[in-house]
Design a protein around this motif. Structure first.
Motif, mmCIF file in Angstrom:
data_model
loop_
_atom_site.group_PDB
_atom_site.id
_atom_site.type_symbol
_atom_site.label_atom_id
_atom_site.label_comp_id
_atom_site.label_asym_id
_atom_site.label_seq_id
_atom_site.Cartn_x
_atom_site.Cartn_y
_atom_site.Cartn_z
ATOM 1 N N ASP A 45 0.839 -1.207 0.000
ATOM 2 C CA ASP A 45 0.000 0.000 0.000
ATOM 3 C C ASP A 45 0.872 1.255 0.000
ATOM 4 O OD1 ASP A 45 -2.159 -1.678 0.133
ATOM 5 O OD2 ASP A 45 -2.736 -1.151 2.176
ATOM 6 N N ALA A 46 1.918 1.235 0.806
ATOM 7 C CA ALA A 46 2.820 2.385 0.882
ATOM 8 C C ALA A 46 3.526 2.601 -0.457
ATOM 9 C CB ALA A 46 3.839 2.180 2.004
ATOM 10 N N PHE A 47 3.890 1.509 -1.133
ATOM 11 C CA PHE A 47 4.526 1.618 -2.450
ATOM 12 C C PHE A 47 3.588 2.318 -3.437
ATOM 13 C CE2 PHE A 47 4.954 -0.188 -6.735
ATOM 14 C CZ PHE A 47 6.235 0.242 -7.050
ATOM 15 N N ALA A 48 2.341 1.876 -3.471
ATOM 16 C CA ALA A 48 1.370 2.478 -4.392
ATOM 17 C C ALA A 48 1.173 3.962 -4.081
ATOM 18 C CB ALA A 48 0.043 1.732 -4.313
ATOM 19 N N ALA A 49 1.085 4.300 -2.811
ATOM 20 C CA ALA A 49 0.937 5.709 -2.421
ATOM 21 C C ALA A 49 2.178 6.507 -2.811
ATOM 22 C CB ALA A 49 0.682 5.815 -0.921
ATOM 23 N N ALA A 50 3.350 5.900 -2.685
ATOM 24 C CA ALA A 50 4.598 6.589 -3.023
ATOM 25 C C ALA A 50 4.694 6.891 -4.509
ATOM 26 C CB ALA A 50 5.792 5.755 -2.569
ATOM 27 N N VAL A 51 4.177 5.998 -5.342
ATOM 28 C CA VAL A 51 4.148 6.263 -6.777
ATOM 29 C C VAL A 51 3.322 7.521 -7.035
ATOM 30 C CG1 VAL A 51 3.369 5.411 -9.025
ATOM 31 C CG2 VAL A 51 4.541 3.859 -7.451
ATOM 32 N N GLY A 52 2.180 7.612 -6.368
ATOM 33 C CA GLY A 52 1.348 8.807 -6.499
ATOM 34 C C GLY A 52 2.049 10.057 -6.000
ATOM 35 N N LYS A 53 2.767 9.937 -4.896
ATOM 36 C CA LYS A 53 3.509 11.085 -4.361
ATOM 37 C C LYS A 53 4.607 11.517 -5.324
ATOM 38 C CE LYS A 53 1.212 11.591 -0.653
ATOM 39 N NZ LYS A 53 0.253 12.674 -0.727
ATOM 40 N N GLY A 54 5.256 10.545 -5.945
ATOM 41 C CA GLY A 54 6.313 10.869 -6.901
ATOM 42 C C GLY A 54 5.794 11.583 -8.130
ATOM 43 N N THR A 55 4.591 11.205 -8.590
ATOM 44 C CA THR A 55 4.014 11.855 -9.767
ATOM 45 C C THR A 55 3.629 13.302 -9.481
ATOM 46 O OG1 THR A 55 1.766 11.106 -9.280
ATOM 47 C CG2 THR A 55 3.102 9.703 -10.708
ATOM 48 N N ALA A 56 3.334 13.598 -8.225
ATOM 49 C CA ALA A 56 2.870 14.943 -7.864
ATOM 50 C C ALA A 56 4.031 15.931 -7.688
ATOM 51 C CB ALA A 56 2.053 14.882 -6.580
ATOM 52 N N LEU A 57 5.258 15.443 -7.745
ATOM 53 C CA LEU A 57 6.421 16.303 -7.538
ATOM 54 C C LEU A 57 7.077 16.695 -8.861
ATOM 55 C CD1 LEU A 57 8.150 14.541 -4.509
ATOM 56 C CD2 LEU A 57 6.810 16.655 -4.485
ATOM 57 N N GLN A 58 7.769 17.815 -8.820
ATOM 58 C CA GLN A 58 8.567 18.271 -9.953
ATOM 59 C C GLN A 58 9.891 17.519 -9.937
ATOM 60 O OE1 GLN A 58 7.739 20.566 -12.298
ATOM 61 N NE2 GLN A 58 9.668 20.221 -13.325
ATOM 62 N N ARG A 59 9.985 16.463 -10.722
ATOM 63 C CA ARG A 59 11.196 15.651 -10.845
ATOM 64 C C ARG A 59 11.862 15.382 -9.489
ATOM 65 N NH1 ARG A 59 13.085 14.269 -15.329
ATOM 66 N NH2 ARG A 59 15.268 14.359 -14.760
ATOM 67 N N PRO A 60 11.262 14.532 -8.659
ATOM 68 C CA PRO A 60 11.838 14.255 -7.340
ATOM 69 C C PRO A 60 13.256 13.691 -7.441
ATOM 70 C CG PRO A 60 10.087 12.685 -7.852
ATOM 71 C CD PRO A 60 10.089 13.715 -8.936
ATOM 72 N N ARG A 61 14.094 14.165 -6.551
ATOM 73 C CA ARG A 61 15.478 13.697 -6.485
ATOM 74 C C ARG A 61 15.555 12.492 -5.561
ATOM 75 N NH1 ARG A 61 15.642 19.289 -6.425
ATOM 76 N NH2 ARG A 61 16.872 20.212 -8.085
ATOM 77 N N TRP A 62 16.705 11.822 -5.612
ATOM 78 C CA TRP A 62 16.923 10.678 -4.720
ATOM 79 C C TRP A 62 16.795 11.095 -3.266
ATOM 80 C CZ3 TRP A 62 16.629 5.721 -5.369
ATOM 81 C CH2 TRP A 62 16.784 5.187 -6.648
ATOM 82 N N SER A 63 17.248 12.309 -2.923
ATOM 83 C CA SER A 63 17.173 12.752 -1.525
ATOM 84 C C SER A 63 15.721 12.815 -1.059
ATOM 85 C CB SER A 63 17.866 14.111 -1.343
ATOM 86 O OG SER A 63 17.244 15.099 -2.149
ATOM 87 N N GLU A 64 14.817 13.267 -1.926
ATOM 88 C CA GLU A 64 13.398 13.319 -1.563
ATOM 89 C C GLU A 64 12.799 11.918 -1.495
ATOM 90 O OE1 GLU A 64 9.622 14.763 -0.490
ATOM 91 O OE2 GLU A 64 11.652 15.518 -0.253
ATOM 92 N N ALA A 65 13.217 11.051 -2.412
ATOM 93 C CA ALA A 65 12.740 9.666 -2.385
ATOM 94 C C ALA A 65 13.197 8.972 -1.100
ATOM 95 C CB ALA A 65 13.242 8.902 -3.613
ATOM 96 N N LEU A 66 14.445 9.183 -0.711
ATOM 97 C CA LEU A 66 14.967 8.589 0.526
ATOM 98 C C LEU A 66 14.257 9.166 1.752
ATOM 99 C CD1 LEU A 66 18.762 8.528 -0.383
ATOM 100 C CD2 LEU A 66 17.266 6.532 -0.084
ATOM 101 N N ARG A 67 14.007 10.482 1.739
ATOM 102 C CA ARG A 67 13.292 11.130 2.851
ATOM 103 C C ARG A 67 11.882 10.548 2.987
ATOM 104 N NH1 ARG A 67 9.783 15.582 2.312
ATOM 105 N NH2 ARG A 67 9.355 16.598 4.279
#
Length: 189
Positions: free
Chosen positions: A16-38
């Motif tokens: 569930d968290a993975f699916a939500a994270a995909v949605g969070k990633g789409t809502a960002l302006q080119r997320p960096r690895w630092s934001e993905a790790l955070r």
């Protein structure tokens, strides 16, 4: 609980968290690895803490946690999903509008909590089985950290391809996760 069972449980708790994270990633302006790790760290910590809380509630509160966990997850994920859909629809009218570089801590924490309510119920179940909760909670948290980090980066790719429509899809996905949790719990009971 053996290693294979712990690994499968950890994977199941992080989907569930993975699916939500995909949605969070789409809502960002080119997320960096630092934001993905955070994001992965926030979700992973919450996902590791909730089975501990559930385990601590133990036998006395089990019926109360099980009675409401699906409703809590449904409402939280539904509200967050509607918020993402509205943001996507508003943004679809103005494609030039900038997406944020990162999400607020509180938005990530609420989303992480909403996707980890089931882990709390698992913690209660593990108390019944008299399992050692710390290694299991650590495994769930670490797996969630990895899955969410990958999900945000996958969302980056999908967001670049689909634009603002990806945020709408992410919102629909969150509502779908919440609805699935609710239907599964209501049909099992």
């Amino acid at each position: 609980m053996n290693l294979a069972s712990t690994a499968l449980l950890s994977l199941a708790m992080s989907t569930d968290a993975f699916a939500a994270a995909v949605g969070k990633g789409t809502a960002l302006q080119r997320p960096r690895w630092s934001e993905a790790l955070r994001t992965g760290l926030i979700f992973g910590c919450i996902e590791a803490i909730t089975p501990l809380v559930g385990w601590a509630l133990g036998l006395a509160a089990a019926k109360y946690v099980a009675a409401w966990d699906h409703w809590i997850a449904f409402v939280l994920l539904g509200v967050l999903g509607v918020r993402m859909i509205l943001a996507g629809l508003n943004g679809a009218q103005d494609e030039e509008e900038e997406k944020p570089d990162r999400h607020s801590f509180w938005l990530l924490a609420i989303t992480g909590l909403a996707t980890s309510i089931d882990a709390m119920a698992v913690g209660v179940g593990l108390a019944f089985l008299d399992e050692k909760i710390l290694p299991i909670a650590a495994a769930i948290g670490f797996t969630t950290f990895l899955m969410v980090t990958a999900g945000v980066m996958l969302g980056r790719v999908l967001g670049a391809i689909a634009g603002k429509r990806a945020e709408i899809v992410g919102g629909v996905l969150l509502i779908g996760i919440g609805t699935t949790i609710l239907v599964q719990h209501l049909s099992a009971g």
